[in-house]
Design an enzyme around this catalytic site. Structure first.
Site, short mmCIF file in Angstrom:
data_model
loop_
_atom_site.label_atom_id
_atom_site.label_comp_id
_atom_site.label_asym_id
_atom_site.label_seq_id
_atom_site.Cartn_x
_atom_site.Cartn_y
_atom_site.Cartn_z
N GLU A 64 0.82 -1.21 0.00
CA GLU A 64 0.00 0.00 0.00
C GLU A 64 0.86 1.27 0.00
O GLU A 64 0.53 2.25 -0.68
CB GLU A 64 -0.94 -0.01 1.21
CG GLU A 64 -2.07 -1.00 1.12
CD GLU A 64 -2.99 -0.72 -0.05
OE1 GLU A 64 -3.30 0.46 -0.31
OE2 GLU A 64 -3.40 -1.68 -0.73
N CYS A 86 -12.80 2.79 -14.83
CA CYS A 86 -13.13 4.21 -14.68
C CYS A 86 -11.84 5.02 -14.67
O CYS A 86 -11.52 5.72 -13.71
CB CYS A 86 -13.93 4.43 -13.39
SG CYS A 86 -14.73 6.04 -13.26
N CYS A 98 -16.78 3.32 -20.26
CA CYS A 98 -18.14 3.45 -19.71
C CYS A 98 -19.10 2.41 -20.28
O CYS A 98 -20.06 2.01 -19.60
CB CYS A 98 -18.66 4.86 -19.99
SG CYS A 98 -17.73 6.16 -19.15
N CYS A 111 -19.21 -0.62 -18.09
CA CYS A 111 -19.35 -0.32 -16.67
C CYS A 111 -20.64 -0.88 -16.10
O CYS A 111 -21.73 -0.59 -16.61
CB CYS A 111 -19.29 1.19 -16.45
SG CYS A 111 -19.56 1.69 -14.75
N CYS A 153 -24.94 6.30 -12.83
CA CYS A 153 -23.76 7.18 -12.74
C CYS A 153 -24.15 8.56 -13.25
O CYS A 153 -24.52 8.73 -14.41
CB CYS A 153 -22.62 6.61 -13.58
SG CYS A 153 -21.18 7.70 -13.66
#
Length: 370
Positions: A40, A197, A204, A207, A213
């Protein structure tokens, strides 16, 4: 893509992650908080493709938090060199020492406890707690901000405090009900922003969230999130001395505060330093019969300013036998073969590579990025 609006945002994302998310990354194969934490931190401000080789090398050298805590800062930064944002590496080392000394080698098991460690902010702590301990807590990295800004139609630059608070509220409201779903959901949020995204050319049409959205339905996908307001980036100009003799280079170990603290670099001079002053400086270091050649200025952009470096290549024909005693503190001669094993900032590493390449040195391959 057909979407089932009877399913929550979290449910749709979890289904997508199982079908199309990333499952091959080495840190996904463990719930060891140490390994998840290292990944991370490395992934902050850095693409996955760039992190993979660094992560594997780092884990090989420091397989446990004890190994990292017992290493020196120079050893840690030598493995971080090239990733940039070196405060991450320094904080990683400090946090490992805190975990070993204060927590007997065991990481706190809540996001709040993890945030008490050096260099671990709210989103990083949440990711570790979610992946390793199933805590229901939201993350908010750059990819997640983009997904939420588009899907919820949140206007304004995400770096602004008020906008960021809106995004945190939205992120928290969308968490799955079951704690056991947190690892898949959190990974899905990361993967979704990185692969579907995307900042440019978002997919899109593929998606599973596009039906509700706001950015997609209002044709504002390319307007959100709102870009950072333009500002003038400060610039700084320096000269660097690339001093070589035989198979050695002179380098400075940076102990003063700054982004390269704990790394090796070339001696620096202000841009207006004259050639006469350089000759006098070299003479004071016991370096005789030197040849100066100027290279082309190159730049490196940090998060808060742009640095321009003009290299001065100094070839030394001879030096006094006690020249080492003349060198400033923290300066040292390094053999070419040592350069691959010490911490060099990315632009300095590139400069060394170019020098070795131009001099047809067989060791140039050792300095290629990981």
């Amino acid at each position: 893509m057909q979407t089932n609006l009877a399913l929550s945002f979290a449910d749709r994302l979890i289904i997508w992650q199982a079908q199309a998310g990333r499952h091959h990354l080495p840190w996904q194969k463990t719930q060891d908080p140490y390994r998840v934490w290292v990944s991370e931190v490395m992934l902050q401000q850095t693409q996955v493709a760039a992190v993979l080789a660094y992560y594997q090398r780092f884990m090989k050298l420091f397989p446990t938090v004890y190994d990292l805590a017992n290493a020196t800062e120079e050893e840690v930064l030598a493995q971080w060199a090239g990733l940039g944002y070196y405060s991450r590496g320094r904080n990683l080392h400090r946090a490992a020492q805190v975990v070993v000394n204060d927590y007997l080698g065991h990481f706190p098991q809540t996001s709040e406890g993890l945030m008490a460690l050096p260099g671990i902010g709210r989103s990083t702590a949440a990711a570790i707690a979610s992946f390793c301990f199933n805590e229901r807590v939201a993350i908010l990295d750059g990819n997640v901000k983009r997904v939420l800004a588009r899907h919820a139609g949140i206007q304004g630059f995400p770096g602004d405090r008020i906008v960021e608070l809106q995004l945190w509220e939205e992120a928290t409201a969308r968490l799955p009900d079951s704690a056991s779903d947190m690892p898949a959901y959190t990974q899905g949020m990361m993967d979704f922003g990185a692969t579907l995204c995307k900042r440019t050319k978002p997919l899109c049409g593929q998606c599973p969230l596009n039906s509700d959205c706001i950015a997609f339905n209002q044709h504002k996908v390319h307007e959100l999130p709102t870009p950072r307001p333009s500002k003038i980036i400060p610039e700084r100009f320096l000269q660097i001395l690339i001093i070589s003799i035989s198979d050695h280079m002179m380098l400075e170990y940076r102990t003063r505060s700054g982004v390269w603290k704990g790394l090796w670099s070339f001696p620096e001079l202000e841009a207006q330093t004259s050639e006469k002053d350089i000759y006098e400086l070299l003479d004071s270091w016991g370096l005789k019969n030197v040849l100066l050649q100027w290279g082309e200025t190159f730049s490196h952009t940090f998060s808060h300013y742009r640095l321009y470096l003009k290299p001065c290549f100094v070839t030394v024909a001879s030096f006094e036998t006690d020249a080492v005693q003349h060198l400033p503190k923290n300066y040292a001669w390094k053999k070419y073969e040592e350069l691959a094993e010490i911490g060099l900032p990315a632009p300095i590493r590139k400069c060394v590579q170019n020098f070795l390449l131009q001099n047809n040195n067989d060791l140039k391959a050792m300095l290629l990025p990981f």
